[in-house]
Design a protein around this motif. Structure first.
Motif, PDB file in Angstrom:
ATOM      1  N   ARG A 120       0.884  -1.142  -0.112  1.00  8.39           N
ATOM      2  CA  ARG A 120      -0.162  -0.018   0.012  1.00  8.39           C
ATOM      3  C   ARG A 120       0.874   1.073  -0.073  1.00  8.39           C
ATOM      4  O   ARG A 120       1.582   1.341   1.078  1.00  8.39           O
ATOM      5  N   THR A 121       0.719   2.071  -0.959  1.00  9.21           N
ATOM      6  CA  THR A 121       1.797   3.137  -1.274  1.00  9.21           C
ATOM      7  C   THR A 121       1.191   4.507  -1.406  1.00  9.21           C
ATOM      8  O   THR A 121      -0.067   4.625  -2.266  1.00  9.21           O
ATOM      9  N   ALA A 122       1.770   5.421  -0.721  1.00  9.25           N
ATOM     10  CA  ALA A 122       1.455   6.860  -0.793  1.00  9.25           C
ATOM     11  C   ALA A 122       2.443   7.748  -1.815  1.00  9.25           C
ATOM     12  O   ALA A 122       3.618   7.252  -1.562  1.00  9.25           O
ATOM     13  N   VAL A 123       1.981   8.463  -2.608  1.00 12.31           N
ATOM     14  CA  VAL A 123       2.838   9.314  -3.247  1.00 12.31           C
ATOM     15  C   VAL A 123       2.467  10.569  -2.955  1.00 12.31           C
ATOM     16  O   VAL A 123       1.388  11.161  -3.078  1.00 12.31           O
ATOM     17  N   VAL A 124       3.551  11.356  -2.224  1.00 11.18           N
ATOM     18  CA  VAL A 124       3.220  12.877  -1.590  1.00 11.18           C
ATOM     19  C   VAL A 124       4.134  13.570  -2.540  1.00 11.18           C
ATOM     20  O   VAL A 124       5.200  13.475  -2.600  1.00 11.18           O
ATOM     21  N   CYS A 125       3.548  14.660  -3.114  1.00 15.39           N
ATOM     22  CA  CYS A 125       4.142  15.596  -3.877  1.00 15.39           C
ATOM     23  C   CYS A 125       3.941  17.201  -3.518  1.00 15.39           C
ATOM     24  O   CYS A 125       2.899  17.483  -3.271  1.00 15.39           O
ATOM     25  N   LYS A 126       4.905  17.917  -3.220  1.00 15.94           N
ATOM     26  CA  LYS A 126       4.319  19.324  -3.077  1.00 15.94           C
ATOM     27  C   LYS A 126       3.912  20.288  -4.165  1.00 15.94           C
ATOM     28  O   LYS A 126       3.149  21.155  -4.071  1.00 15.94           O
ATOM     29  N   SER A 127       4.211  19.825  -5.448  1.00 12.94           N
ATOM     30  CA  SER A 127       3.581  20.343  -6.537  1.00 12.94           C
ATOM     31  C   SER A 127       2.383  19.684  -7.048  1.00 12.94           C
ATOM     32  O   SER A 127       1.859  18.676  -6.565  1.00 12.94           O
ATOM     33  N   GLN A 157      -1.253  15.292  -3.607  1.00 15.61           N
ATOM     34  CA  GLN A 157      -0.571  16.535  -4.443  1.00 15.61           C
ATOM     35  C   GLN A 157      -0.793  17.667  -3.769  1.00 15.61           C
ATOM     36  O   GLN A 157      -1.624  17.834  -2.690  1.00 15.61           O
ATOM     37  N   GLU A 158       0.281  18.531  -3.914  1.00 10.24           N
ATOM     38  CA  GLU A 158       0.369  20.015  -3.177  1.00 10.24           C
ATOM     39  C   GLU A 158       0.572  19.657  -1.641  1.00 10.24           C
ATOM     40  O   GLU A 158      -0.370  20.334  -0.906  1.00 10.24           O
ATOM     41  N   CYS A 159       1.247  19.007  -1.112  1.00  7.75           N
ATOM     42  CA  CYS A 159       1.296  18.334   0.079  1.00  7.75           C
ATOM     43  C   CYS A 159       2.986  18.254   0.276  1.00  7.75           C
ATOM     44  O   CYS A 159       3.607  17.610  -0.335  1.00  7.75           O
ATOM     45  N   ILE A 195      12.729   4.322  10.509  1.00  8.06           N
ATOM     46  CA  ILE A 195      11.885   5.250  10.236  1.00  8.06           C
ATOM     47  C   ILE A 195      10.130   4.790  10.472  1.00  8.06           C
ATOM     48  O   ILE A 195      10.226   3.511  10.443  1.00  8.06           O
ATOM     49  N   ALA A 196       9.400   5.781  10.888  1.00  9.69           N
ATOM     50  CA  ALA A 196       8.016   5.548  11.243  1.00  9.69           C
ATOM     51  C   ALA A 196       7.079   6.112  10.522  1.00  9.69           C
ATOM     52  O   ALA A 196       5.746   5.975  10.631  1.00  9.69           O
ATOM     53  N   GLY A 197       7.324   7.185   9.743  1.00  9.80           N
ATOM     54  CA  GLY A 197       6.496   8.033   8.890  1.00  9.80           C
ATOM     55  C   GLY A 197       7.252   9.232   8.662  1.00  9.80           C
ATOM     56  O   GLY A 197       8.367   9.568   8.645  1.00  9.80           O
ATOM     57  N   ALA A 198       6.083  10.093   8.105  1.00  3.35           N
ATOM     58  CA  ALA A 198       6.277  11.558   7.712  1.00  3.35           C
ATOM     59  C   ALA A 198       5.384  12.394   8.096  1.00  3.35           C
ATOM     60  O   ALA A 198       4.085  11.926   8.325  1.00  3.35           O
ATOM     61  N   PHE A 199       5.602  13.794   8.264  1.00  3.17           N
ATOM     62  CA  PHE A 199       4.877  14.842   8.718  1.00  3.17           C
ATOM     63  C   PHE A 199       4.759  15.837   7.680  1.00  3.17           C
ATOM     64  O   PHE A 199       6.035  16.285   7.259  1.00  3.17           O
ATOM     65  N   GLY A 200       3.644  16.250   7.386  1.00  2.83           N
ATOM     66  CA  GLY A 200       3.652  17.614   6.684  1.00  2.83           C
ATOM     67  C   GLY A 200       2.528  18.311   6.485  1.00  2.83           C
ATOM     68  O   GLY A 200       1.716  18.409   7.584  1.00  2.83           O
ATOM     69  N   TYR A 201       2.218  19.352   5.537  1.00  2.00           N
ATOM     70  CA  TYR A 201       1.084  20.119   5.397  1.00  2.00           C
ATOM     71  C   TYR A 201       0.460  20.418   4.033  1.00  2.00           C
ATOM     72  O   TYR A 201       1.266  20.142   3.170  1.00  2.00           O
ATOM     73  N   TRP A 202      -0.846  20.531   4.170  1.00  2.00           N
ATOM     74  CA  TRP A 202      -1.367  20.794   2.809  1.00  2.00           C
ATOM     75  C   TRP A 202      -1.045  22.199   2.294  1.00  2.00           C
ATOM     76  O   TRP A 202      -1.559  23.060   2.979  1.00  2.00           O
ATOM     77  N   THR A 261      19.870  29.729 -11.816  1.00  2.00           N
ATOM     78  CA  THR A 261      19.591  28.114 -11.919  1.00  2.00           C
ATOM     79  C   THR A 261      18.517  28.155 -12.811  1.00  2.00           C
ATOM     80  O   THR A 261      17.607  28.705 -13.285  1.00  2.00           O
ATOM     81  N   SER A 262      18.869  26.899 -13.548  1.00  2.00           N
ATOM     82  CA  SER A 262      17.648  26.336 -14.573  1.00  2.00           C
ATOM     83  C   SER A 262      16.453  25.473 -13.675  1.00  2.00           C
ATOM     84  O   SER A 262      15.493  25.037 -14.290  1.00  2.00           O
ATOM     85  N   ASN A 263      16.615  25.470 -12.209  1.00  2.00           N
ATOM     86  CA  ASN A 263      15.847  24.607 -11.452  1.00  2.00           C
ATOM     87  C   ASN A 263      14.217  25.198 -11.236  1.00  2.00           C
ATOM     88  O   ASN A 263      14.444  26.775 -10.995  1.00  2.00           O
ATOM     89  N   SER A 264      13.312  24.534 -11.079  1.00  2.00           N
ATOM     90  CA  SER A 264      12.010  25.017 -10.624  1.00  2.00           C
ATOM     91  C   SER A 264      11.831  25.346  -9.077  1.00  2.00           C
ATOM     92  O   SER A 264      12.630  24.957  -8.400  1.00  2.00           O
ATOM     93  N   TRP A 265      10.800  26.002  -8.685  1.00  2.00           N
ATOM     94  CA  TRP A 265      10.686  26.476  -7.253  1.00  2.00           C
ATOM     95  C   TRP A 265      10.836  25.302  -6.051  1.00  2.00           C
ATOM     96  O   TRP A 265      11.143  25.584  -5.088  1.00  2.00           O
ATOM     97  N   GLU A 266      10.440  24.081  -6.754  1.00  2.00           N
ATOM     98  CA  GLU A 266      10.560  22.985  -5.920  1.00  2.00           C
ATOM     99  C   GLU A 266      11.789  22.472  -5.351  1.00  2.00           C
ATOM    100  O   GLU A 266      11.866  21.862  -4.324  1.00  2.00           O
ATOM    101  N   TYR A 267      12.906  23.122  -6.092  1.00  2.00           N
ATOM    102  CA  TYR A 267      14.212  22.431  -5.744  1.00  2.00           C
ATOM    103  C   TYR A 267      14.862  23.187  -4.549  1.00  2.00           C
ATOM    104  O   TYR A 267      15.680  23.974  -4.809  1.00  2.00           O
TER     105      TYR A 267
END
Ligand code: FAD
Length: 629
Positions: free
Chosen positions: A33-40, A170-172, A184-191, A219-225
């Motif tokens: 059971r897999t979660a994919v979390v991405c800030k964009s 997404q956006e998390c 490791i036991a998990g991860a914490f974040g915000y929407w 930089t050539s990188n986007s805001w997420e970097y």
């Protein structure tokens, strides 16, 4: 105390670029059971911006290509500092990963006889980059997303819930990894939208958060970097290696100022673009270093013939590895032979007809027309170096992607080792696929081997919550944008393409002060979509990562790949054997030295002694001699 949304998964993948999606697909295919979390937004990862292609020795355009040649090119590009096991796995498995993408629906450009087409790129001996025009990353992400949706459709049929086994958040943004003791036991974040908190309980986390470019102004990188994964790993107790090696891509836009740093793909040079200074001189011939002398053309005539007859001519020096070309451009500009806006000229207009340029480089044609009012089919572009990629990252086991912290895995740009001191173009997209898959499998196997699930203490969750809320609770705190800008300028000016001990020390002093100021930044407004608050949180990561880069850069007293010391211009065989491992002690980065394991016999003997003597110590050369006797 606020309400915290809670979820439980087997594997949490942080990042939905190429590495994250490939890892998540693998974990799900292994029944986790897999979660994919991405800030964009889902589909908007940095990978989308990749233009040139994915390097894989399929031999479609030149049948002499094979994994051994790709392995050798990768090691040479990284100046032999690469984790050789990673370089081996990458060269061996990249073709399968590209074919797999095609089976999942990717539409690559074709050769005349219908095979996947492959293009030339710097440092690759043969045409090797599978591509989709100059929009390869977009196709890669589209295909992987489509695969995620296909798996969700399967799950809908089997379990009545498309998100039963793989769900995208997404956006998390994840701000902390949670641990139970050492594991490791998990991860914490915000929407990002609501500012509400979210907590994932999971025994395995795969970091796939990409790079750190936003610590630099150009930089050539986007805001997420913002180096989140690097910092999360460091704070969880993992080590980061090779952090001194930053790739400055030789060709970023230099004009107008609002677009400075945006990438001009290497495909322009791969497809025949030449570099000239303000005097009209094709200057790269002056900058071929000794280690590459026998492989590159010495005259314009030979270089031009190579585009039509690669068997009988040597490559143009414009196709040297990126670190060499970036340094050469930097030197030309410093010597007063730059363009009016501080770059050099890159011209593809004389190489092929206009329609061909538009067909082969559609995004570049559009980019220059729209952003700089330059028609690249008729006139040269102005280009200069831009911070592009970090070779350094989480130290992982090559086969499984496991970091030193149990349950923590990393893949893609956030991991270190594969590219040594300098990455070859095209080797990132293939890296994401090869090691994304391996990290997903590694995480799944780790979960299978557990006898009990770790559980994060509630206190750790509440600490993460308090840390995230702090900038909102500080009235009249320092402006996070000011601190960020000063950090970017410091890194650009003092730990940039050419480095000196006194300047790096000055940068470290500045970073210390910026750390103090970042600790008291305040964000006006509330939790609902508040970019100032998000930046205040990201600053911690950028500062930690910058400290790693600067401290490692100060210690490494040699010049190699993406680390050029003005005060130590040579490459040292003794230093090649050393890895600098950054670890966090309280709030300070400490560095340990570690000796690289010697290359396996069957791999080292793929190289000639003459080449190895440019890189190895006398003792290593004696071992080699004993092997080949
Ligand atoms: P990314 O694709 O950047 O994905 C990172 C993910 O992590 C994103 O989803 C992001 O939202 C998420 N994330 C980050 N922090 C957090 C957090 N705290 N919480 C939650 N989510 C988070 N390489 C090649 O091989 N060939 C090319 O042709 C090529 N062209 C390029 C062109 C450009 C303009 C640029 C900038 C790079 C190019 N590269 C190329 C390099 C390559 O694109 C990147 O190295 C690669 O895409 C990185 O992929 P990744 O999966 O590691 O990370």
């Amino acid at each position: 105390m606020t309400e915290i949304e809670r979820h439980s998964y087997d594997v949490v993948v942080i990042g939905a670029g190429g590495a994250g999606l490939r890892a998540a697909i693998e974990a799900r295919q292994q029944g986790k059971r897999t979660a994919v979390v991405c800030k964009s937004l889902f589909g908007k990862a940095h990978t989308v911006m990749a233009e040139g292609g994915a390097a894989a020795a399929m031999g479609n355009v030149n049948p002499s290509d094979n994994w051994q040649v790709h392995f050798r090119d990768t090691m040479r590009g990284g100046k032999f500092l690469n984790n050789w096991r990673m370089a081996e796995l990458h060269a061996q498995e990249a073709p399968d990963r590209v074919w797999e993408l095609e089976a999942w629906g990717a539409l690559f450009d074709r050769t005349k006889d219908g095979k996947i087409s492959q293009r030339n790129f710097g440092g690759h001996e043969y045409p090797r980059l599978a591509h989709v025009g100059d929009r390869t990353g977009l196709e890669l992400i589209r295909t992987l997303q489509q695969r995620v949706v296909a798996l969700q459709q399967e799950d809908d049929k089997l379990h009545g819930d498309p998100e039963a086994y793989i769900k995208v958040f997404q956006e998390c943004t994840v701000t902390r990894l949670l641990k139970d003791g050492d594991a490791i036991a998990g991860a914490f974040g915000y929407w990002r939208e609501t500012g509400n908190f979210i907590c994932f309980e999971a025994p395995a986390v795969v970091l796939a958060t990409g790079g750190i470019g936003k610590s630099y102004v150009v930089t050539s990188n986007s805001w997420e970097y913002t180096g989140d994964g690097h910092a999360l790993a460091l704070m969880a107790g993992a080590g980061l290696i090779n952090m001194e090696f930053i790739q400055f891509h030789p060709t970023g836009m230099v004009w107008p100022p609002s677009v400075r740093g945006i990438l001009v793909t290497e495909s322009v040079r791969g497809d025949g673009g030449v570099l000239r200074n303000s005097e009209g001189k094709r200057f790269m011939f002056e900058y071929v270093p000794d280690v590459f002398k026998d492989k590159y053309a010495t005259t314009e005539e030979e270089a031009d013939r190579w585009y039509t007859d690669q068997a009988n001519n040597r490559r143009p020096p414009e196709l040297l590895p990126r670190d060499e070309v970036a340094r050469a451009i930097n030197s030309e500009v410093k010597a007063g032979r730059g363009t009016p806006h501080g770059g050099v000229y890159l011209d593809v207009s004389t190489r092929m007809p206009a329609e061909e340029i538009v067909r082969r480089l559609p995004s570049m044609h559009h980019q220059f027309k729209e952003l700089a009012d330059v028609d690249i089919t008729r006139e040269p572009m102005e280009v200069g170096p831009t911070c592009h990629y970090i070779m350094g990252g989480v130290e992982v086991d090559a086969d499984t992607g496991a970091a030193s912290v149990p349950g923590l895995f990393a893949a893609g740009e956030v991991s270190g080792g594969m590219h040594g001191s300098n990455r070859l173009g095209g080797n990132s997209l293939s890296d994401l696929l090869v090691f994304g898959r391996r990290a997903g499998a590694g995480a799944a196997a780790y979960v299978d081997g557990l006898t009990a699930r770790p559980k994060a203490p509630e206190e750790a969750v509440r600490q993460a919550e308090a840390e995230a809320l702090a900038p909102l609770e500080r009235e009249g705190g320092e402006n996070p944008y000011t601190v960020h800008h000063e950090l970017q300028q410091t890194m650009n000016d003092l730990v940039g393409i050419i480095r000196k001990a006194d300047e790096i020390s000055e940068a470290l002093g500045a970073i210390e002060k910026l750390k103090e100021r970042a600790g008291v930044t305040g964000a006006a407004g509330g939790r609902i979509y508040n970019p100032g608050w998000h930046l205040a949180i990201d600053l911690r990561n950028m500062l930690l990562v910058s400290e790693c880069v600067a401290k490692a850069a100060l210690l490494r007293e040699e010049s190699r790949g993406g680390h050029t010391r003005d005060d130590f211009p040579g490459m040292s065989p003794e230093w090649r054997r050393k890895l600098l491992v950054c670890r966090l002690d309280g709030s300070t980065v400490n560095i340990e030295e570690k000796v690289q394991p010697s290359m396996r016999d069957d791999l080292i003997t793929l190289f000639e002694r003459d080449e190895l003597k440019k890189y190895l110590t006398e003792a290593e050369l004696s071992e080699y001699d004993a092997l080949v006797e």
